[in-house]
Motif scaffolding. Structure first.
Motif, PDB file in Angstrom:
ATOM      1  N   ASP A 147     -10.989  -4.741  -9.149  1.00 33.39           N
ATOM      2  CA  ASP A 147     -12.098  -5.413  -9.735  1.00 33.39           C
ATOM      3  C   ASP A 147     -12.926  -6.463  -9.015  1.00 33.39           C
ATOM      4  OD1 ASP A 147     -11.248  -4.207 -12.258  1.00 33.39           O
ATOM      5  OD2 ASP A 147      -9.776  -5.745 -12.848  1.00 33.39           O
ATOM      6  N   GLY A 148     -13.306  -5.908  -7.641  1.00 30.74           N
ATOM      7  CA  GLY A 148     -14.339  -6.561  -6.968  1.00 30.74           C
ATOM      8  C   GLY A 148     -13.458  -7.453  -5.759  1.00 30.74           C
ATOM      9  N   VAL A 149     -12.225  -7.355  -5.787  1.00 28.06           N
ATOM     10  CA  VAL A 149     -11.636  -8.312  -4.797  1.00 28.06           C
ATOM     11  C   VAL A 149     -10.611  -7.420  -3.817  1.00 28.06           C
ATOM     12  CG1 VAL A 149     -10.069 -10.160  -4.445  1.00 28.06           C
ATOM     13  CG2 VAL A 149     -11.787 -10.348  -6.419  1.00 28.06           C
ATOM     14  N   LEU A 150     -10.858  -7.471  -2.613  1.00 22.63           N
ATOM     15  CA  LEU A 150      -9.937  -6.638  -1.789  1.00 22.63           C
ATOM     16  C   LEU A 150      -8.701  -7.220  -1.879  1.00 22.63           C
ATOM     17  CD1 LEU A 150     -12.292  -5.687   1.348  1.00 22.63           C
ATOM     18  CD2 LEU A 150     -11.064  -4.210  -0.445  1.00 22.63           C
ATOM     19  N   ARG A 151      -7.894  -6.606  -2.042  1.00 19.02           N
ATOM     20  CA  ARG A 151      -6.310  -6.823  -2.264  1.00 19.02           C
ATOM     21  C   ARG A 151      -5.633  -6.012  -1.370  1.00 19.02           C
ATOM     22  NH1 ARG A 151      -5.032  -9.139  -7.480  1.00 19.02           N
ATOM     23  NH2 ARG A 151      -3.025  -9.668  -6.441  1.00 19.02           N
ATOM     24  N   ASP A 152      -4.276  -6.543  -0.836  1.00 19.61           N
ATOM     25  CA  ASP A 152      -3.342  -5.711  -0.061  1.00 19.61           C
ATOM     26  C   ASP A 152      -2.553  -4.933  -0.970  1.00 19.61           C
ATOM     27  OD1 ASP A 152      -4.134  -6.532   2.479  1.00 19.61           O
ATOM     28  OD2 ASP A 152      -3.324  -8.513   2.526  1.00 19.61           O
ATOM     29  N   VAL A 153      -2.181  -3.854  -0.442  1.00 21.19           N
ATOM     30  CA  VAL A 153      -1.290  -2.847  -1.442  1.00 21.19           C
ATOM     31  C   VAL A 153      -0.205  -2.584  -0.441  1.00 21.19           C
ATOM     32  CG1 VAL A 153      -1.183  -0.840  -2.732  1.00 21.19           C
ATOM     33  CG2 VAL A 153      -3.027  -2.242  -3.003  1.00 21.19           C
ATOM     34  N   VAL A 154       1.257  -2.464  -0.860  1.00 16.98           N
ATOM     35  CA  VAL A 154       2.257  -1.969  -0.139  1.00 16.98           C
ATOM     36  C   VAL A 154       2.660  -0.676  -0.802  1.00 16.98           C
ATOM     37  CG1 VAL A 154       4.497  -2.390   0.549  1.00 16.98           C
ATOM     38  CG2 VAL A 154       3.175  -4.244   0.294  1.00 16.98           C
ATOM     39  N   THR A 155       2.641   0.499   0.000  1.00 11.97           N
ATOM     40  CA  THR A 155       3.303   1.692  -0.436  1.00 11.97           C
ATOM     41  C   THR A 155       4.332   1.856  -0.300  1.00 11.97           C
ATOM     42  OG1 THR A 155       2.793   2.803   1.818  1.00 11.97           O
ATOM     43  CG2 THR A 155       0.992   2.919  -0.098  1.00 11.97           C
ATOM     44  N   ILE A 156       5.367   2.472  -1.375  1.00 15.43           N
ATOM     45  CA  ILE A 156       6.692   2.776  -1.249  1.00 15.43           C
ATOM     46  C   ILE A 156       7.113   4.097  -1.785  1.00 15.43           C
ATOM     47  CG2 ILE A 156       7.352   0.303  -1.891  1.00 15.43           C
ATOM     48  CD1 ILE A 156       7.544   1.272  -4.758  1.00 15.43           C
ATOM     49  N   GLU A 157       8.268   4.468  -1.316  1.00 11.71           N
ATOM     50  CA  GLU A 157       8.803   5.957  -1.757  1.00 11.71           C
ATOM     51  C   GLU A 157      10.258   5.789  -1.727  1.00 11.71           C
ATOM     52  OE1 GLU A 157       8.825   8.477   2.176  1.00 11.71           O
ATOM     53  OE2 GLU A 157       6.994   8.533   1.058  1.00 11.71           O
ATOM     54  N   LEU A 158      10.932   6.623  -2.592  1.00  7.70           N
ATOM     55  CA  LEU A 158      12.269   6.789  -2.772  1.00  7.70           C
ATOM     56  C   LEU A 158      12.529   8.493  -2.566  1.00  7.70           C
ATOM     57  CD1 LEU A 158      15.212   5.801  -3.048  1.00  7.70           C
ATOM     58  CD2 LEU A 158      14.750   5.747  -5.758  1.00  7.70           C
ATOM     59  N   ARG A 159      13.413   8.774  -1.995  1.00  6.14           N
ATOM     60  CA  ARG A 159      13.670  10.207  -1.835  1.00  6.14           C
ATOM     61  C   ARG A 159      15.047  10.460  -2.562  1.00  6.14           C
ATOM     62  NH1 ARG A 159      10.480  13.076   1.418  1.00  6.14           N
ATOM     63  NH2 ARG A 159       9.305  11.828   2.785  1.00  6.14           N
ATOM     64  N   LYS A 160      15.136  11.496  -3.272  1.00  5.68           N
ATOM     65  CA  LYS A 160      16.148  11.950  -4.055  1.00  5.68           C
ATOM     66  C   LYS A 160      17.461  11.870  -3.491  1.00  5.68           C
ATOM     67  CE  LYS A 160      17.905  15.508  -7.198  1.00  5.68           C
ATOM     68  NZ  LYS A 160      17.797  16.687  -7.922  1.00  5.68           N
ATOM     69  N   ASP A 161      17.581  12.460  -2.302  1.00  2.00           N
ATOM     70  CA  ASP A 161      18.593  12.498  -1.178  1.00  2.00           C
ATOM     71  C   ASP A 161      18.933  10.679  -0.889  1.00  2.00           C
ATOM     72  OD1 ASP A 161      16.635  12.149   0.520  1.00  2.00           O
ATOM     73  OD2 ASP A 161      17.303  13.964   1.587  1.00  2.00           O
ATOM     74  N   HIS A 162      18.382  10.160  -1.149  1.00  6.56           N
ATOM     75  CA  HIS A 162      18.482   8.664  -0.686  1.00  6.56           C
ATOM     76  C   HIS A 162      19.018   7.593  -1.801  1.00  6.56           C
ATOM     77  CE1 HIS A 162      15.802   9.264   3.023  1.00  6.56           C
ATOM     78  NE2 HIS A 162      17.055   9.431   3.184  1.00  6.56           N
ATOM     79  N   THR A 163      19.215   8.275  -2.961  1.00  5.34           N
ATOM     80  CA  THR A 163      19.724   7.780  -4.249  1.00  5.34           C
ATOM     81  C   THR A 163      21.077   7.525  -4.368  1.00  5.34           C
ATOM     82  OG1 THR A 163      19.312   9.404  -5.661  1.00  5.34           O
ATOM     83  CG2 THR A 163      17.422   8.004  -5.474  1.00  5.34           C
TER      84      THR A 163
END
Length: 163
Positions: A147-163
């Motif tokens: 909404d008009g403001v640059l924000r930092d975003v963190v990407t995450i992931e989870l793999r099935k074999d790591h649950t």
């Protein structure tokens, strides 16, 4: 427990999504109108790469889980909760943990995914901590216009074999 969202869930879903604290941690922060919500729902219902689920806590609807970009065994996910209702009953933390657990189980069970991805605003440390607790790895970051403001975003992931 998760179940498919239905037409009669829409008013509650929009109400929960428009909560000021939910909007503050979302990629779109404006209040969603009934027309905008209806257009989103119509598009979502016919898009095979998206699923919208309602999270049930203690037998009552309490949150929404979305899966998007479903393809090749992977998808992105997001969620929001009925903050007011859950806080009123002292159930916010148990519901938050329960929703995360149910969303992961659904992704790697009925949806048949092997990779679950997400994006979190960098300043949303409580959500990042919860994701880490469930085994999500932080895979990168980028800046995004919110909404008009640059924000930092963190990407995450989870793999099935790591649950």
């Amino acid at each position: 427990m998760l179940r498919d969202a239905q037409e009669d869930d829409l008013p509650a879903m929009r109400h929960w999504r428009n909560h000021p604290r939910v909007r503050a941690t979302s990629f779109t922060t404006h209040e969603i109108t009934p027309d905008e919500h209806s257009r989103w729902w119509r598009a979502t219902r016919v898009d095979g790469t998206r699923r919208v689920m309602v999270y049930q806590h203690a037998g009552a609807p309490a949150g929404v889980v979305t899966y998007t970009g479903i393809a090749g065994g992977a998808a992105y996910w997001g969620y929001y909760l009925d903050l007011d209702g859950l806080e009123r009953h002292g159930e916010l933390l148990p519901a938050w943990v329960g929703l995360e657990r149910a969303a992961i189980e659904h992704a790697f069970g009925p949806l048949g995914l092997s990779l679950l991805r997400g994006e979190v605003l960098a300043g949303n440390e409580p959500v990042l901590r919860l994701h880490r607790r469930f085994g999500f790895a932080e895979t990168g970051s980028y800046r995004r216009d919110v909404d008009g403001v640059l924000r930092d975003v963190v990407t995450i992931e989870l793999r099935k074999d790591h649950t």
